[in-house]
Design an enzyme around this catalytic site. Sequence first.
Site, PDB file in Angstrom:
ATOM      1  N   HIS B 152     122.391  32.824   9.572  1.00 52.53           N
ATOM      2  CA  HIS B 152     122.331  31.713   9.438  1.00 52.53           C
ATOM      3  C   HIS B 152     122.718  30.569  10.487  1.00 52.53           C
ATOM      4  O   HIS B 152     122.888  31.971  11.633  1.00 52.53           O
ATOM      5  CB  HIS B 152     124.089  31.224   9.617  1.00 52.53           C
ATOM      6  CG  HIS B 152     123.947  31.144   7.692  1.00 52.53           C
ATOM      7  ND1 HIS B 152     123.480  30.275   7.293  1.00 52.53           N
ATOM      8  CD2 HIS B 152     124.991  32.216   7.605  1.00 52.53           C
ATOM      9  CE1 HIS B 152     123.912  30.931   5.479  1.00 52.53           C
ATOM     10  NE2 HIS B 152     124.562  31.627   5.756  1.00 52.53           N
ATOM     11  N   CYS B 194     117.757  29.165   9.559  1.00 55.39           N
ATOM     12  CA  CYS B 194     117.250  27.174   9.488  1.00 55.39           C
ATOM     13  C   CYS B 194     117.207  27.032  11.324  1.00 55.39           C
ATOM     14  O   CYS B 194     117.386  27.168  12.235  1.00 55.39           O
ATOM     15  CB  CYS B 194     118.591  26.853   9.691  1.00 55.39           C
ATOM     16  SG  CYS B 194     119.349  26.878   7.596  1.00 55.39           S
TER      17      CYS B 194
END
Lengths: 572, 384, 575
Positions: B152, B194
């Site tokens: 992440h 991301c």
Amino acid sequence: MRLLHLLSAVLLFPSALTSFVAAADTPESVQLDNDYDESLLLKTLPGNSVLASFRFVSNGTFNDHHHTVFPRSLAQILEHSNARELHLKFSLGRWDAEQWGAQIWDGHTGGGTGVELWAWVEADDDAAADKRWTTLTNALSGLFCASLNFIDSTRTIRPVLSFQPEGHHANPDRLHLLHGGLPREPVCTENLTPFLKLLPCKGRAGISSLLDGHRLFDAQWQTMSIDVKPVCNSDGSQCRLQVVQTVDMVLDVERSLQRRDSPVPKPRPLDQLNCDPTRSYGSGDNCFPQSNLADLPWSLSEIFGRPLHGSCPLGTTDVCVVAPADRQVFASQASAEIKTGDKRCYTLPQKSDFDLLLPRQSPPLPIEVTPPPLYASRSFTGHGQERGGVQAVIRNPSPTETVKMIYLESLPWFMKPYLHTLKTTIPNSLVDLYYRPNLDRQRGAHLEAALEIPPNSTLTLTYDFDKSVLRYTEYPPDANRGFDIAPAVITTDKGYQIRTTSLLLNLPTPDFSMPYNTIILSSTVMALAFGSVFNLLVRRLVGAEEVPLRGQKLRGLVAKIKRLGEGKRKAE
Amino acid sequence: MKLRITTPIPTLLFTLFALLLQLSCVHSQHTSNWAVLVSTSRFWFNYRHLANVLSMYRTVKRLGIPDSQIILMLADDVACNPRNVFPASVFNNADRGLDLYGDNIEVDYRGYEVTVENFIRLLTDRVEPDTPRSKRLLTDDRSNIFVYMTGHGGNEFLKFQDAEEISAFDIADAFEQMWEKKRYHQMLFMIDTCQANTMYSKFYSPNILATGSSKLDQSSYSHHADNDVGVAVIDRYTYYNLEFLENNVKNASSKHTMKDLFDSYDTKKIHSDPGVRTDLFHRNLDEVLITDFFGNVQNVETDGVGEDEKWKVDVSELARLAANITSPKKQQKEIKVEELKGKAEKKISAFKVEEKASWTQGVVGATALVACALAWFGGSFMPK
Amino acid sequence: MSDAKIPPSDTPENARTRSWVVLSFWSVVLLLGVPLWWCTTSIYRAPLPLNEMQSWANGRACRAEFPLLVDVEAPLLPDPEHLLKTVQHALDDANDFSAHHLRLRLSRSQSETSGKDGRSVLHSTQLTSPSDGHSDEDESVAAILRLTPGESGSTHSYQLNNSSRVIDLYYSPSYNPSSTASSTSLSIFISNTLQEIFAEEQQMISHLLSSATSAPSPSPSAPGTTNSSNGSNKVNVAEVQRKMSRIMRYSPTYHLTFSLFTASGTPTSWEIERSIDDYLQPLLDALSGISNFTVDSQVQFYASMSPNVVPSWVPDNLEQSENLQQNGQPGKWVLKRDDLSSFINSAEWPLASITSYPTINFIVYVPLEEQTPLYISESATNAFLLPQWGGVMVLNPSKPTTHLSKDDLKPALDIFAAQLMSLLGAPSHPPSLPIRLDSLTRQRSAELLTSASSTLGSLYRLTKALPSISIPTSVSTSVGSTLSSLNNACRELKRGRFSGPGGALEEGRNAASQAEKAFFEKSMVGQVYFPEEHKVAVYLPLMGPVGVPLLMSAVKEIMKLIKDWKIRRAGAVAA
């Protein structure tokens, strides 16, 4: 003096090339005849479980840099860290002593959940021993792909009574025993791969060809252990370095067969359920499962998922099955059977596959299990995040024998026991007590109690402890799970070792997601504290009536709004 | 080169050899390939990040990089996790056709060892003294390194295990230190998180080719979930990368280039804008083979035809010659007699707790208490 | 509505007290707070001798020289000095790389005797000159050139002895020292001989020294752009680069692992210990002046090759067989050359060592009985070498056996010895072993010098590029010791002392290890970068509530001071 030198030379320099006829002791302890032996023991357990114990014994020579069967990587590690005896265990699951009885090999192959390591290291003093222990743990972590490098001084203890060296050492005075464990360590295929690489036949031939991670880690209880020790024959004339690698597992037959049919466990359709007809209440939707209807059929290739490829030509291979004498066992053709009581042993064919088949047996045959000398369990008591208690319940099932045992606890530093609260329910059962208190962030507490339990009685050992608050950086990433506490090791004087389960300790844990809230809180505190003091010192305080009012326009506005509001209310 | 045409096979061999020699002289000047594969996420619901990394692991192993040259960092154990319905198996596809964990896997850093500090220490080789060789990146100036990170992330940071984060500046500085110490020849940096493209925006060392899954303010998405495993099993960007590699780069002699790989990225399928950074990489992408980074080059020298004397040495003659040479330190065959050293000093041990029934301690304690009380009372009666 | 409210007047003592309070608060902040904050948040960076480091990295600090001394013995020549001068001229002219040069010197004992009675009297010392060439002076001799007349009718020729440093040069008996043509031809022959013998070493050293002075260049350098001198021997730079990629990096200790990998369960043992003791140990002892060696061995069974390596069957009688199937006809199994790259099945073969120093692996592979005999295509010795890793030999035992004796292993050890020498970097050309070892010493000295210098350069660039890394004092100590060792090494090189205690190799070794220790200092992990938001978040709670009142009160005091000063000035003007 020269005689001493000569004796030590004789003890320490065996010649590997001389042929030897050694009087072997029990096959378990001293097998000096061959360089390599392997054996597989299969035992049927009640509840349709099978205990499989793989045992690989390799003998090598001391101080020699030339190896044949003995794994070179392990020899290098031992030499590098001056370790003379090494025991490393990887375990998962729980041994159900009530159903399965005494642990195999007297519990010596099983370790505590996760990883447990103890070794006798030769060194001049304690600091050198610590340094060599660090070398050993780091080297083993690289070899076995486990985070053994986390076993540092905060997790290491030096047990006094619990462990005795199993090998024959020339100068035991120079050996330091160090013990450490990681109860949180996962055990998976990456630990099995290097384990298999140490074997001579490497999973290609012999019993090691049955070992598959997919079945091993689906077992209810499994342990992989490596024991390295020097062994000498009875007159001490010939000494060799022996490594015993063991993989023990308890497989559930029904689950293994189910996996073969469909990899995803799915519930059985209604018509295939075995319901107990004797239960009167409820019918139709209710089903009280009836267990133990039959001994399910199983074969080696079914429960292990692959066949046994012949025998390992480098040494002897034994496959033995312990099953009730009335249970039928079929073996593949090219093997011979030797039967002694409950135990049936087979010699394996050289090159072709070997399989054993036990057909279905209904009604199930009763299986005799030897009860263990002790049943032990341990749990937490108390509530709250400041303090708690530990309770260990140890039961002696024997009607006649008093059991003398040693109870070893190695606690992390943030769990601080109070020794004066150590109590036992049976008076005079505490014979000896060894204790080393903990030091914050340096070492944990080490507790060893020698206890005696009279026949047919249950001993409950309790003590209280305090929990600490850790610093922000000392919490692991998944702090809310809790902290694992290593299992307690119980050793009876007859050499039987059992371990309790590990425990999960909940410490006061902050909420890690609120750093900015704490910043705001702390700035408020600072503002109140400093601001008040500073203002008192610096500002000149006068009465409110003595000062011209400021903000008159605002007050006018506020007064108008008030009058409006009152007007409205009067209107209603 | 004069070809002795006997049967077709040696001719083919010769031409193949010549071709290889040509290629090796012109294109690849690296002599070894390394891979650093990092998954930074913990917990069961991040199964897909571990599946991403294990898929890449399987790919580089398939194309020849040995385990000793792969550093695999898995932040959590998902294969033997009690929540895993398939023990010791990790899948990256709902059809469960391929078990990524397999039978032969070596994980170098696992669990709590995957931290920002350990990652930077690994890259710059500033490790603790006892660190085993399998946990070190022993590259030199002719090694190509493939760095793959997943987890992440956000704008110029990547979360490690939900507890700390590494910033793009840290990675850029670490790569610069590697460049200064000549620890890599060329590097491929691939990241699937991301806002991944922001992670490589701060690099400034040469010879780095970087690619990411999504640009600033864009998230990367997972591809699909497996109902039996219960969670998503692979991310989109990695899925399409793998699809290309599995279908086109079947073995280490494949001739596909990085340009082919980057051209195969389709924004509509990946649902985010993957990016490529080439300004630090001074080669044309259509000349860089995929196997320059994903495969392993292992040069081999043989004594071919005409080099008959290359390794023909008579070792006993050589031994005789060598024995005549006086060397400064002729090693004495030390007899490894363990001199009977004295007993070891053992000061650290648990002490035996004894119930001392003696009353001396009580007397001492009581005396101390009384003395303190007297002092206190006496002080309160003293004049101000 | 409001009266003019006037607060009671303030006493001057109160006003002064207030000013003092504000001043004291500010003085505590400035005199105690700021220095404390500075001390605790500044990163300690030990001072490093950056200029010196940079000059070493650029190659400006030391002009490395490799003077090789050649003793010349010409007992039967009437005017050896003249010949030597001509030869020296020829050598210097032909030498493109001046750092590595040969110096000729007339052998001392001969120069004494020839001066006495014009004829040479061979002293016993000359005949039994020690093969290692150590003279009373500090320099060691690289080679001894002995000029003797050859057989009648022959031309100039030379012969190099395997076991000593003596070059026997036979000049044609028709040599006439007085004729210039004859002496020129002899001197050219001698200079060509000497150059040929030391050519390989010179190429290597020139390549090492020239490629190390530049900072790492971003573009992949095409072969040939390095600034190495080609010399007059038509050096192939690609050949030198190939050698550089083959040779192991220098390490003071190497670990040698000899492994027997057998694809089935046999053979189970081999006499490797005795073989190594008899055959290899003398060589390892001879090499111990350069590096130490530790040896171990292992046997691994059921070691199959990688699954994508499949040997193909080649029958002996090629014309008669259409199908390439093994149907009982004689033939052999052949491995293609590109199979060899993936021969080593690293996934399953345990080859790792835990030593901190590099390992050289030598593998003897015994194939399956069904795949025997297994040959490598176009290989005379059935072996291959993996650069910077080790060597592999495929052994086909004549019959299936469980034990490999010393005689069985001798061919393997022949190959391993040769491969070991080439992996260590010893030049293969001069057949004399002492000269090869000396060349290796010189080469390694050059390598160590350049590696230590380049590490210093890397450290220098690093300290400049990353100002937020802390530099502990141990780093500056190591750098100091590196610089002193480098200076010593340079000096010893110039003097011509390469091996032995205090020689260039040992100093270079110290320099390289200290430089590595300085660069890879454990605590120099880059400070984790703090983004600006974090800094704000840490400082704001403290600075905000504390800083704002202080600032406001300071502003107020200053305004009051200014007002008072204006009033006083107006009052002074008015008065």
